[in-house]
Scaffold this motif. Structure first.
Motif, PDB file in Angstrom:
ATOM      1  N   ILE A   8      -0.521  -4.346  -0.733  1.00  0.00           N
ATOM      2  CA  ILE A   8       0.368  -3.813  -1.762  1.00  0.00           C
ATOM      3  C   ILE A   8       0.176  -2.300  -1.817  1.00  0.00           C
ATOM      4  O   ILE A   8      -0.841  -1.777  -1.346  1.00  0.00           O
ATOM      5  N   GLY A   9       1.146  -1.595  -2.364  1.00  0.00           N
ATOM      6  CA  GLY A   9       1.039  -0.145  -2.411  1.00  0.00           C
ATOM      7  C   GLY A   9       1.752   0.449  -3.606  1.00  0.00           C
ATOM      8  O   GLY A   9       2.574  -0.205  -4.254  1.00  0.00           O
ATOM      9  N   ALA A  10       1.441   1.718  -3.877  1.00  0.00           N
ATOM     10  CA  ALA A  10       2.093   2.444  -4.958  1.00  0.00           C
ATOM     11  C   ALA A  10       1.972   3.935  -4.688  1.00  0.00           C
ATOM     12  O   ALA A  10       0.975   4.398  -4.111  1.00  0.00           O
ATOM     13  N   GLY A  11       2.987   4.697  -5.110  1.00  0.00           N
ATOM     14  CA  GLY A  11       2.929   6.145  -5.011  1.00  0.00           C
ATOM     15  C   GLY A  11       2.199   6.717  -6.212  1.00  0.00           C
ATOM     16  O   GLY A  11       2.556   6.417  -7.357  1.00  0.00           O
ATOM     17  N   LEU A  12       1.188   7.525  -5.966  1.00  0.00           N
ATOM     18  CA  LEU A  12       0.337   8.029  -7.046  1.00  0.00           C
ATOM     19  C   LEU A  12       0.387   9.548  -7.136  1.00  0.00           C
ATOM     20  O   LEU A  12       0.460  10.249  -6.125  1.00  0.00           O
ATOM     21  N   GLY A  13       0.323  10.047  -8.361  1.00  0.00           N
ATOM     22  CA  GLY A  13       0.201  11.476  -8.596  1.00  0.00           C
ATOM     23  C   GLY A  13       1.488  12.246  -8.388  1.00  0.00           C
ATOM     24  O   GLY A  13       2.525  11.689  -8.031  1.00  0.00           O
ATOM     25  N   GLN A  14       1.406  13.556  -8.614  1.00  0.00           N
ATOM     26  CA  GLN A  14       2.593  14.392  -8.511  1.00  0.00           C
ATOM     27  C   GLN A  14       3.114  14.497  -7.087  1.00  0.00           C
ATOM     28  O   GLN A  14       4.290  14.799  -6.866  1.00  0.00           O
ATOM     29  N   GLN A  16       3.151  11.872  -5.159  1.00  0.00           N
ATOM     30  CA  GLN A  16       3.586  10.507  -4.845  1.00  0.00           C
ATOM     31  C   GLN A  16       3.005  10.026  -3.510  1.00  0.00           C
ATOM     32  O   GLN A  16       3.709   9.505  -2.635  1.00  0.00           O
ATOM     33  N   THR A  17       1.710  10.207  -3.389  1.00  0.00           N
ATOM     34  CA  THR A  17       1.003   9.755  -2.187  1.00  0.00           C
ATOM     35  C   THR A  17       0.868   8.240  -2.217  1.00  0.00           C
ATOM     36  O   THR A  17       0.464   7.662  -3.231  1.00  0.00           O
ATOM     37  N   ASN A  18       1.182   7.620  -1.111  1.00  0.00           N
ATOM     38  CA  ASN A  18       1.086   6.160  -1.026  1.00  0.00           C
ATOM     39  C   ASN A  18      -0.366   5.727  -0.946  1.00  0.00           C
ATOM     40  O   ASN A  18      -1.087   6.080  -0.007  1.00  0.00           O
ATOM     41  N   CYS A  19      -0.784   4.964  -1.931  1.00  0.00           N
ATOM     42  CA  CYS A  19      -2.091   4.314  -1.934  1.00  0.00           C
ATOM     43  C   CYS A  19      -1.870   2.841  -1.627  1.00  0.00           C
ATOM     44  O   CYS A  19      -0.970   2.213  -2.202  1.00  0.00           O
ATOM     45  N   TYR A  20      -2.653   2.304  -0.713  1.00  0.00           N
ATOM     46  CA  TYR A  20      -2.500   0.901  -0.338  1.00  0.00           C
ATOM     47  C   TYR A  20      -3.751   0.117  -0.688  1.00  0.00           C
ATOM     48  O   TYR A  20      -4.871   0.615  -0.568  1.00  0.00           O
ATOM     49  N   ILE A  21      -3.529  -1.112  -1.116  1.00  0.00           N
ATOM     50  CA  ILE A  21      -4.626  -2.045  -1.381  1.00  0.00           C
ATOM     51  C   ILE A  21      -4.455  -3.237  -0.466  1.00  0.00           C
ATOM     52  O   ILE A  21      -3.409  -3.905  -0.480  1.00  0.00           O
ATOM     53  N   ALA A  22      -5.456  -3.496   0.355  1.00  0.00           N
ATOM     54  CA  ALA A  22      -5.499  -4.700   1.176  1.00  0.00           C
ATOM     55  C   ALA A  22      -6.514  -5.642   0.555  1.00  0.00           C
ATOM     56  O   ALA A  22      -7.644  -5.225   0.241  1.00  0.00           O
ATOM     57  N   GLY A  23      -6.109  -6.873   0.344  1.00  0.00           N
ATOM     58  CA  GLY A  23      -6.994  -7.810  -0.322  1.00  0.00           C
ATOM     59  C   GLY A  23      -7.027  -9.163   0.349  1.00  0.00           C
ATOM     60  O   GLY A  23      -6.102  -9.535   1.088  1.00  0.00           O
ATOM     61  N   GLU A  29     -11.978 -10.040  -2.330  1.00  0.00           N
ATOM     62  CA  GLU A  29     -12.383  -8.687  -1.953  1.00  0.00           C
ATOM     63  C   GLU A  29     -11.152  -7.824  -1.700  1.00  0.00           C
ATOM     64  O   GLU A  29     -10.115  -8.307  -1.255  1.00  0.00           O
ATOM     65  N   ALA A  30     -11.303  -6.515  -1.960  1.00  0.00           N
ATOM     66  CA  ALA A  30     -10.178  -5.609  -1.748  1.00  0.00           C
ATOM     67  C   ALA A  30     -10.662  -4.261  -1.224  1.00  0.00           C
ATOM     68  O   ALA A  30     -11.744  -3.787  -1.575  1.00  0.00           O
ATOM     69  N   LEU A  31      -9.822  -3.656  -0.385  1.00  0.00           N
ATOM     70  CA  LEU A  31     -10.048  -2.312   0.128  1.00  0.00           C
ATOM     71  C   LEU A  31      -8.939  -1.415  -0.403  1.00  0.00           C
ATOM     72  O   LEU A  31      -7.776  -1.811  -0.428  1.00  0.00           O
ATOM     73  N   VAL A  32      -9.286  -0.199  -0.787  1.00  0.00           N
ATOM     74  CA  VAL A  32      -8.294   0.778  -1.223  1.00  0.00           C
ATOM     75  C   VAL A  32      -8.212   1.884  -0.184  1.00  0.00           C
ATOM     76  O   VAL A  32      -9.232   2.465   0.202  1.00  0.00           O
ATOM     77  N   PHE A  33      -7.003   2.164   0.265  1.00  0.00           N
ATOM     78  CA  PHE A  33      -6.757   3.219   1.236  1.00  0.00           C
ATOM     79  C   PHE A  33      -6.102   4.405   0.533  1.00  0.00           C
ATOM     80  O   PHE A  33      -5.043   4.263  -0.091  1.00  0.00           O
ATOM     81  N   ASP A  34      -6.721   5.565   0.644  1.00  0.00           N
ATOM     82  CA  ASP A  34      -6.178   6.830   0.138  1.00  0.00           C
ATOM     83  C   ASP A  34      -5.832   6.797  -1.358  1.00  0.00           C
ATOM     84  O   ASP A  34      -4.657   6.870  -1.741  1.00  0.00           O
ATOM     85  N   PRO A  35      -6.837   6.726  -2.218  1.00  0.00           N
ATOM     86  CA  PRO A  35      -6.587   6.775  -3.671  1.00  0.00           C
ATOM     87  C   PRO A  35      -6.299   8.210  -4.110  1.00  0.00           C
ATOM     88  O   PRO A  35      -7.197   8.955  -4.500  1.00  0.00           O
TER      89      PRO A  35
END
Length: 214
Positions: A8-14, A16-23, A29-35
Motif C-alpha cells: 500500500i502507499g500514500a503521498g506524504l508531506g508538501q 507528496q513523496t510516495n511512501c510504501y508499506i509492504a506487509g 510484519e511490515a516494512l516502510v519504504f521512504d517515510p
C-alpha cells in the motif's frame, strides 16, 4: 507466490513523496519504504492494516524521503534502517541530504548498509537490492521478484527519470543504470516510484522519452 504479501502507499508531506508499506498479513510484519514526512500517518496506515513495523528501507537519503524517520524511531526504539552502502554520507550530511537547503539541517544514520545484488530475506519473501546511481550516488531500488514489484525511489518515474542536478547526481550513470539493471526485468514488473503514479518496465521501455533508443 506468497499471497499474504501486500503493498500500500500514500503521498506524504508538501512534496507528496510516495511512501510504501509492504506487509505480510500472516506474520503481521511490515516494512516502510521512504517515510518522507507525516510519520503519524504512516503509523495510522500500519494500524489500519493490523501490521507491526519491523524495518525501514530507504531508496536514498534526500530529505523528502526520510523526514519521518526520527518519528518512527521514537515510536519503535531500535527500528532497523536499511540504506545502500554508497549513500551513508548522503543521509548523514545535511548538504547532501538537502536538509540544509530546504530547512533545518538534519543528520541521520542507517543500521544496515546493503550492497548491489544483495538479497534481503524479509516478510517471508526475497527483496533484491539493485544499485542504480545517478539521482544520488547510492540510490537503490528494491525488487520483489516473486510479486513483480519494484520500489524505484527517484530513479525511474512514469515517462521520466530522477533529476541529476543535486550533489552526487550523474545523468550518464542514471541512464545506463536504468537500461542495464532495470530494463532487464520482466516487462510486466510494476514500478512504484517516489513521486507520481506507478508504471511498468515494459511501458517505460516503449515510451520514456529519456530512455528510448534513437
Amino acid at each position: 507466490m506468497n499471497e499474504n504479501i501486500i503493498l500500500i502507499g500514500a503521498g506524504l508531506g508538501q512534496m507528496q513523496t510516495n511512501c510504501y508499506i509492504a506487509g505480510n498479513r500472516q506474520t503481521k510484519e511490515a516494512l516502510v519504504f521512504d517515510p518522507g514526512d507525516e510519520g503519524y500517518r504512516v503509523m495510522e496506515m500500519l494500524e489500519k492494516e493490523g501490521l507491526e513495523l519491523t524495518a525501514v528501507l530507504l531508496t536514498h537519503g534526500h530529505f523528502d524521503h526520510v523526514m519521518a524517520l526520527p518519528y518512527l524511531q521514537e515510536q519503535k526504539p531500535g527500528l532497523p534502517v536499511y540504506l545502500h552502502e554508497d549513500e551513508e554520507d548522503v543521509l548523514r550530511e545535511p548538504s547532501l541530504n538537502l536538509t540544509s537547503m530546504f530547512g533545518e539541517p538534519v543528520s541521520m544514520d542507517a543500521d544496515h548498509l546493503v550492497k548491489d545484488g544483495q538479497i534481503l530475506d524479509l516478510l517471508d519473501t526475497e527483496i533484491h537490492c539493485i544499485h542504480v546511481p545517478g539521482h544520488t550516488k547510492g540510490g537503490v531500488c528494491y525488487y520483489f521478484k516473486e510479486q513483480g514489484w519494484l520500489i524505484a525511489g527517484d530513479t525511474l518515474f512514469r515517462q521520466s527519470i530522477g533529476r541529476t542536478d543535486f550533489p552526487t547526481g550523474d545523468t550518464d550513470a542514471l541512464l545506463s543504470g536504468i537500461r542495464e539493471k532495470l530494463f532487464v526485468l520482466p516487462d510486466e514488473t510494476e514500478v512504484y516510484p517516489g513521486h507520481m503514479n506507478s508504471t511498468t518496465i515494459g511501458l517505460e521501455k516503449r515510451t520514456n522519452p529519456f530512455l528510448m533508443q534513437p
